[in-house]
Design an enzyme around this catalytic site. Structure first.
Site, PDB file in Angstrom:
ATOM      1  N   GLU A   1      30.516  -0.444 -39.576  1.00  0.00           N
ATOM      2  CA  GLU A   1      31.485  -1.022 -40.520  1.00  0.00           C
ATOM      3  C   GLU A   1      32.559  -1.783 -39.757  1.00  0.00           C
ATOM      4  O   GLU A   1      33.273  -1.192 -38.943  1.00  0.00           O
ATOM      5  CB  GLU A   1      32.152   0.122 -41.290  1.00  0.00           C
ATOM      6  CG  GLU A   1      31.827   0.124 -42.752  1.00  0.00           C
ATOM      7  CD  GLU A   1      32.424   1.329 -43.460  1.00  0.00           C
ATOM      8  OE1 GLU A   1      31.630   2.142 -43.942  1.00  0.00           O
ATOM      9  OE2 GLU A   1      33.661   1.452 -43.520  1.00  0.00           O
TER      10      GLU A   1
ATOM     11  N   ASP B   1      38.837   6.625 -56.282  1.00  0.00           N
ATOM     12  CA  ASP B   1      37.603   7.315 -55.949  1.00  0.00           C
ATOM     13  C   ASP B   1      36.701   7.331 -57.180  1.00  0.00           C
ATOM     14  O   ASP B   1      37.165   7.120 -58.309  1.00  0.00           O
ATOM     15  CB  ASP B   1      37.909   8.747 -55.485  1.00  0.00           C
ATOM     16  CG  ASP B   1      38.210   8.802 -53.988  1.00  0.00           C
ATOM     17  OD1 ASP B   1      37.646   7.983 -53.231  1.00  0.00           O
ATOM     18  OD2 ASP B   1      39.008   9.665 -53.577  1.00  0.00           O
TER      19      ASP B   1
ATOM     20  N   ARG C   1      51.516  11.250 -45.767  1.00  0.00           N
ATOM     21  CA  ARG C   1      51.242  12.617 -45.334  1.00  0.00           C
ATOM     22  C   ARG C   1      50.062  12.581 -44.387  1.00  0.00           C
ATOM     23  O   ARG C   1      49.110  11.832 -44.609  1.00  0.00           O
ATOM     24  CB  ARG C   1      50.793  13.417 -46.573  1.00  0.00           C
ATOM     25  CG  ARG C   1      51.606  14.632 -46.913  1.00  0.00           C
ATOM     26  CD  ARG C   1      51.291  15.098 -48.332  1.00  0.00           C
ATOM     27  NE  ARG C   1      49.864  15.029 -48.659  1.00  0.00           N
ATOM     28  CZ  ARG C   1      48.980  15.973 -48.382  1.00  0.00           C
ATOM     29  NH1 ARG C   1      49.337  17.076 -47.773  1.00  0.00           N
ATOM     30  NH2 ARG C   1      47.709  15.842 -48.741  1.00  0.00           N
TER      31      ARG C   1
ATOM     32  N   ARG D   1      45.547  20.978 -40.701  1.00  0.00           N
ATOM     33  CA  ARG D   1      44.989  22.233 -41.185  1.00  0.00           C
ATOM     34  C   ARG D   1      45.046  23.263 -40.065  1.00  0.00           C
ATOM     35  O   ARG D   1      44.560  22.977 -38.973  1.00  0.00           O
ATOM     36  CB  ARG D   1      43.524  21.998 -41.553  1.00  0.00           C
ATOM     37  CG  ARG D   1      43.287  22.126 -43.009  1.00  0.00           C
ATOM     38  CD  ARG D   1      41.824  22.018 -43.303  1.00  0.00           C
ATOM     39  NE  ARG D   1      41.639  21.087 -44.401  1.00  0.00           N
ATOM     40  CZ  ARG D   1      40.505  20.492 -44.670  1.00  0.00           C
ATOM     41  NH1 ARG D   1      39.455  20.703 -43.899  1.00  0.00           N
ATOM     42  NH2 ARG D   1      40.419  19.674 -45.691  1.00  0.00           N
TER      43      ARG D   1
ATOM     44  N   ARG E   1      33.499   2.556 -37.923  1.00  0.00           N
ATOM     45  CA  ARG E   1      32.673   3.756 -37.999  1.00  0.00           C
ATOM     46  C   ARG E   1      31.190   3.416 -38.009  1.00  0.00           C
ATOM     47  O   ARG E   1      30.808   2.283 -38.317  1.00  0.00           O
ATOM     48  CB  ARG E   1      33.022   4.638 -39.182  1.00  0.00           C
ATOM     49  CG  ARG E   1      33.285   3.924 -40.491  1.00  0.00           C
ATOM     50  CD  ARG E   1      33.765   4.908 -41.535  1.00  0.00           C
ATOM     51  NE  ARG E   1      33.551   4.383 -42.882  1.00  0.00           N
ATOM     52  CZ  ARG E   1      33.646   5.092 -43.979  1.00  0.00           C
ATOM     53  NH1 ARG E   1      33.924   6.378 -43.928  1.00  0.00           N
ATOM     54  NH2 ARG E   1      33.454   4.536 -45.166  1.00  0.00           N
TER      55      ARG E   1
ATOM     56  N   ARG F   1      41.625  -6.126 -48.272  1.00  0.00           N
ATOM     57  CA  ARG F   1      41.003  -6.063 -46.960  1.00  0.00           C
ATOM     58  C   ARG F   1      39.503  -6.008 -47.222  1.00  0.00           C
ATOM     59  O   ARG F   1      39.056  -5.322 -48.158  1.00  0.00           O
ATOM     60  CB  ARG F   1      41.488  -4.794 -46.248  1.00  0.00           C
ATOM     61  CG  ARG F   1      41.094  -4.724 -44.813  1.00  0.00           C
ATOM     62  CD  ARG F   1      42.025  -5.496 -43.909  1.00  0.00           C
ATOM     63  NE  ARG F   1      41.587  -5.332 -42.528  1.00  0.00           N
ATOM     64  CZ  ARG F   1      41.513  -6.313 -41.648  1.00  0.00           C
ATOM     65  NH1 ARG F   1      41.883  -7.541 -41.969  1.00  0.00           N
ATOM     66  NH2 ARG F   1      41.118  -6.085 -40.426  1.00  0.00           N
TER      67      ARG F   1
ATOM     68  N   TYR G   1      42.952   1.342 -55.425  1.00  0.00           N
ATOM     69  CA  TYR G   1      41.856   2.097 -54.833  1.00  0.00           C
ATOM     70  C   TYR G   1      41.621   3.331 -55.695  1.00  0.00           C
ATOM     71  O   TYR G   1      42.546   4.090 -55.957  1.00  0.00           O
ATOM     72  CB  TYR G   1      42.160   2.529 -53.378  1.00  0.00           C
ATOM     73  CG  TYR G   1      40.990   3.327 -52.848  1.00  0.00           C
ATOM     74  CD1 TYR G   1      39.916   2.691 -52.255  1.00  0.00           C
ATOM     75  CD2 TYR G   1      40.919   4.705 -53.046  1.00  0.00           C
ATOM     76  CE1 TYR G   1      38.799   3.408 -51.853  1.00  0.00           C
ATOM     77  CE2 TYR G   1      39.809   5.428 -52.648  1.00  0.00           C
ATOM     78  CZ  TYR G   1      38.756   4.775 -52.052  1.00  0.00           C
ATOM     79  OH  TYR G   1      37.652   5.481 -51.673  1.00  0.00           O
TER      80      TYR G   1
HETATM   81  P1  FAD Z   1      32.728  -1.850 -58.902  1.00  0.00           P
HETATM   82  O1  FAD Z   1      31.765  -0.852 -58.370  1.00  0.00           O
HETATM   83  O2  FAD Z   1      33.292  -2.830 -57.986  1.00  0.00           O
HETATM   84  O3  FAD Z   1      32.078  -2.546 -60.164  1.00  0.00           O
HETATM   85  C1  FAD Z   1      32.570  -3.757 -60.697  1.00  0.00           C
HETATM   86  C2  FAD Z   1      31.371  -4.621 -60.998  1.00  0.00           C
HETATM   87  O4  FAD Z   1      31.793  -5.784 -61.720  1.00  0.00           O
HETATM   88  C3  FAD Z   1      30.670  -5.138 -59.729  1.00  0.00           C
HETATM   89  O5  FAD Z   1      29.313  -4.801 -59.761  1.00  0.00           O
HETATM   90  C4  FAD Z   1      30.880  -6.649 -59.797  1.00  0.00           C
HETATM   91  O6  FAD Z   1      29.804  -7.386 -59.252  1.00  0.00           O
HETATM   92  C5  FAD Z   1      31.004  -6.886 -61.300  1.00  0.00           C
HETATM   93  N1  FAD Z   1      31.724  -8.114 -61.638  1.00  0.00           N
HETATM   94  C6  FAD Z   1      32.923  -8.533 -61.156  1.00  0.00           C
HETATM   95  N2  FAD Z   1      33.249  -9.740 -61.684  1.00  0.00           N
HETATM   96  C7  FAD Z   1      32.240 -10.065 -62.527  1.00  0.00           C
HETATM   97  C8  FAD Z   1      32.001 -11.200 -63.361  1.00  0.00           C
HETATM   98  N3  FAD Z   1      32.859 -12.241 -63.404  1.00  0.00           N
HETATM   99  N4  FAD Z   1      30.866 -11.241 -64.099  1.00  0.00           N
HETATM  100  C9  FAD Z   1      29.977 -10.218 -64.048  1.00  0.00           C
HETATM  101  N5  FAD Z   1      30.153  -9.128 -63.257  1.00  0.00           N
HETATM  102  C10 FAD Z   1      31.270  -9.043 -62.508  1.00  0.00           C
HETATM  103  N6  FAD Z   1      34.775   6.830 -53.763  1.00  0.00           N
HETATM  104  C11 FAD Z   1      34.466   8.142 -53.663  1.00  0.00           C
HETATM  105  O7  FAD Z   1      34.655   8.897 -54.620  1.00  0.00           O
HETATM  106  N7  FAD Z   1      33.916   8.638 -52.500  1.00  0.00           N
HETATM  107  C12 FAD Z   1      33.682   7.870 -51.404  1.00  0.00           C
HETATM  108  O8  FAD Z   1      33.201   8.358 -50.375  1.00  0.00           O
HETATM  109  C13 FAD Z   1      34.025   6.489 -51.494  1.00  0.00           C
HETATM  110  N8  FAD Z   1      33.814   5.669 -50.440  1.00  0.00           N
HETATM  111  C14 FAD Z   1      34.194   4.371 -50.513  1.00  0.00           C
HETATM  112  C15 FAD Z   1      33.983   3.552 -49.392  1.00  0.00           C
HETATM  113  C16 FAD Z   1      34.396   2.243 -49.416  1.00  0.00           C
HETATM  114  C17 FAD Z   1      34.173   1.372 -48.222  1.00  0.00           C
HETATM  115  C18 FAD Z   1      35.054   1.737 -50.569  1.00  0.00           C
HETATM  116  C19 FAD Z   1      35.603   0.335 -50.577  1.00  0.00           C
HETATM  117  C20 FAD Z   1      35.210   2.517 -51.708  1.00  0.00           C
HETATM  118  C21 FAD Z   1      34.788   3.846 -51.690  1.00  0.00           C
HETATM  119  N9  FAD Z   1      34.903   4.658 -52.817  1.00  0.00           N
HETATM  120  C22 FAD Z   1      34.571   5.987 -52.711  1.00  0.00           C
HETATM  121  C23 FAD Z   1      35.385   4.129 -54.115  1.00  0.00           C
HETATM  122  C24 FAD Z   1      34.223   3.645 -55.034  1.00  0.00           C
HETATM  123  O9  FAD Z   1      33.519   2.611 -54.410  1.00  0.00           O
HETATM  124  C25 FAD Z   1      34.817   3.166 -56.373  1.00  0.00           C
HETATM  125  O10 FAD Z   1      35.475   4.243 -56.998  1.00  0.00           O
HETATM  126  C26 FAD Z   1      33.805   2.625 -57.400  1.00  0.00           C
HETATM  127  O11 FAD Z   1      32.811   1.844 -56.817  1.00  0.00           O
HETATM  128  C27 FAD Z   1      34.551   1.793 -58.418  1.00  0.00           C
HETATM  129  O12 FAD Z   1      33.725   1.426 -59.520  1.00  0.00           O
HETATM  130  P2  FAD Z   1      34.147   0.212 -60.470  1.00  0.00           P
HETATM  131  O13 FAD Z   1      33.194   0.190 -61.599  1.00  0.00           O
HETATM  132  O14 FAD Z   1      35.595   0.278 -60.762  1.00  0.00           O
HETATM  133  O15 FAD Z   1      34.021  -1.083 -59.550  1.00  0.00           O
END
Ligand code: FAD
Length: 382
Positions: free
Chosen positions: A302, A352, A172, A176, A282, A251, A350
């Site tokens: 980026e 948020d 999609r 707007r 960006r 990616r 992915y």
């Molecule tokens: P992570 O934050 O990746 O946490 C996982 C942790 O586990 C990491 O710290 C890692 O180091 C640790 N880990 C992994 N393996 C091991 C190991 N073997 N031993 C010990 N530690 C380990 N969301 C929004 O709502 N708004 C936004 O504007 C937005 N912008 C984004 C922009 C980008 C470029 C990206 C890629 C994502 C964006 N997101 C956004 C999504 C957001 O980043 C995620 O929702 C969030 O960070 C996910 O949290 P998590 O705990 O699942 O993962």
């Protein structure tokens, strides 16, 4: 090694929310984080007195009132409306595609005029079933918007020509018909006043929680598995199994951050560069997220890039091949009933931030046998 009821791998948002909920329920929790800092990919830190998003711009937005209430326990949020701009060869176009964009493109001032142009532009591209991203986009917005605002950006983002990419990536394209540059449709949106790291630090500040940074779970996986009967793992699911069926593809991104000795560069938090020639996608100017006053400014470019096991995994390549592979790992994970795979890397999707929090809260309620909050039961509309 400290004893604990729960061992949590990863001090990102999923790990921190679950840790907090478990601690509140009277459980002891040990969190291991391989990076030198907490907060995972939402980590922010001060650079030249400005709060900088270290792993890409993060804007908190949600439809879910329970999640919005939840985060307010740990942070005050400043109001922020994400209104990114696209820079195509020096001309600026407001995003998402709305009446401001159509006015900048064609000088139109009414939705009827804009609809008529889109209809004329898309008419030659109507196909029964678009087979790739290019055909899909042309059938929805026509060639001008596609060439100026989608083609180059997509090519850089995924490292492939849009006609080589599956059509499902852009199911999609929201158009707007109002003058509204607010990128998100969610009713709640903002940025934590003191940064995301401070918010996660508050989540993890509880007498029942111990956090060890610079500690890689996988370097002593077998020992940990023997010692802990409940493990929450938020790292990469394929890495947990030593990539035995092959690596799931991602990616990656490279960030180039600079402190500039001027008060402002672009007067906006996010500007996308949508032509093919500019190598980055960006520029983020961090001070605009919280309207920070300073004579200096910090900007991050980026650059999307190919992923390999030495780089940060950012966006899962959610095609059929990777989904098949992911399912193999999920099946294998059933052999480890004491481990819950969660978060964006553990579930290879992915997500948020609000979705991650929601998933962690739902899992916590179930795991810790807590009564389900009415608002959580009905809240996930995404
Ligand atoms: P992570 O934050 O990746 O946490 C996982 C942790 O586990 C990491 O710290 C890692 O180091 C640790 N880990 C992994 N393996 C091991 C190991 N073997 N031993 C010990 N530690 C380990 N969301 C929004 O709502 N708004 C936004 O504007 C937005 N912008 C984004 C922009 C980008 C470029 C990206 C890629 C994502 C964006 N997101 C956004 C999504 C957001 O980043 C995620 O929702 C969030 O960070 C996910 O949290 P998590 O705990 O699942 O993962």
């Amino acid at each position: 090694m400290p004893e604990a009821d729960y061992l949590i791998i990863g001090a990102g948002l999923f790990g921190a929310v679950f840790a907090r909920e478990a601690a509140e329920a009277g459980k002891s929790v040990l969190v291991l984080e391989k990076r030198p800092h907490i907060a995972g990919n939402i980590y922010t830190k001060q650079v030249a007195g400005i709060e900088v998003h270290q792993y890409g711009a993060h804007i908190f937005h949600t439809k879910n009132q329970a999640v919005w209430r939840y985060v307010h326990q740990f942070a005050d949020f400043l109001p922020f409306i994400n209104s990114p701009l696209a820079n195509y060869k020096g001309t600026l176009y407001p995003l998402p595609f709305n009446m401001h964009t159509f006015h900048a493109l064609w000088g139109v001032t009414s939705p009827a005029e804009a609809r008529a142009i889109i209809q004329k532009e898309t008419a030659p591209y109507q196909l029964k079933k678009p087979t790739n991203l290019e055909e899909q986009a042309l059938s929805m917005v026509g060639p001008e918007i596609y060439h100026k605002l989608i083609e180059g950006y997509t090519q850089k983002q995924w490292g492939k020509e849009p006609r080589e990419l599956p059509s499902f990536i852009i199911k999609r394209i929201p158009l707007r018909w109002t003058f509204d540059n607010n990128y998100f449709n969610d009713p709640f949106q903002g940025i934590p006043q003191k940064g995301y790291t401070d918010m996660v630090e508050k989540m993890l500040s509880h007498p029942n929680i111990t956090v060890q940074t610079n500690t890689d779970f996988l370097s002593r996986k077998e020992t940990y598995l023997k010692q802990f009967s409940k493990i929450i793992y938020t790292g990469m699911i394929d890495e947990f199994f030593d990539y035995r069926f092959g690596a799931l593809e991602y990616r990656s991104l490279r960030f180039e951050t600079e402190v500039l000795q001027q008060a402002d560069l672009q007067e906006n938090a996010v500007i996308n560069y949508t032509d093919q020639e500019t190598p980055f996608t960006r520029i983020i100017e961090h001070k605009h997220f919280t309207k920070q006053e300073s004579d200096q400014t910090v900007v991050t470019k980026e650059y999307p890039e190919a992923w390999n096991q030495t780089k940060e995994p950012f966006y899962p390549i959610n095609d059929k091949k990777n989904q098949r592979l992911y399912k193999k790992y999920v099946k294998k994970a059933h052999e480890y009933p004491q481990v819950h795979f969660g978060g964006r890397l553990g579930s290879y999707q992915y997500l948020d931030m609000d979705q991650v929090i929601y998933q962690a809260l739902v899992f916590a309620k179930h795991e810790l046998h807590m009564p389900q909050e009415k608002s959580l039961e009905v809240a996930d509309k995404r």
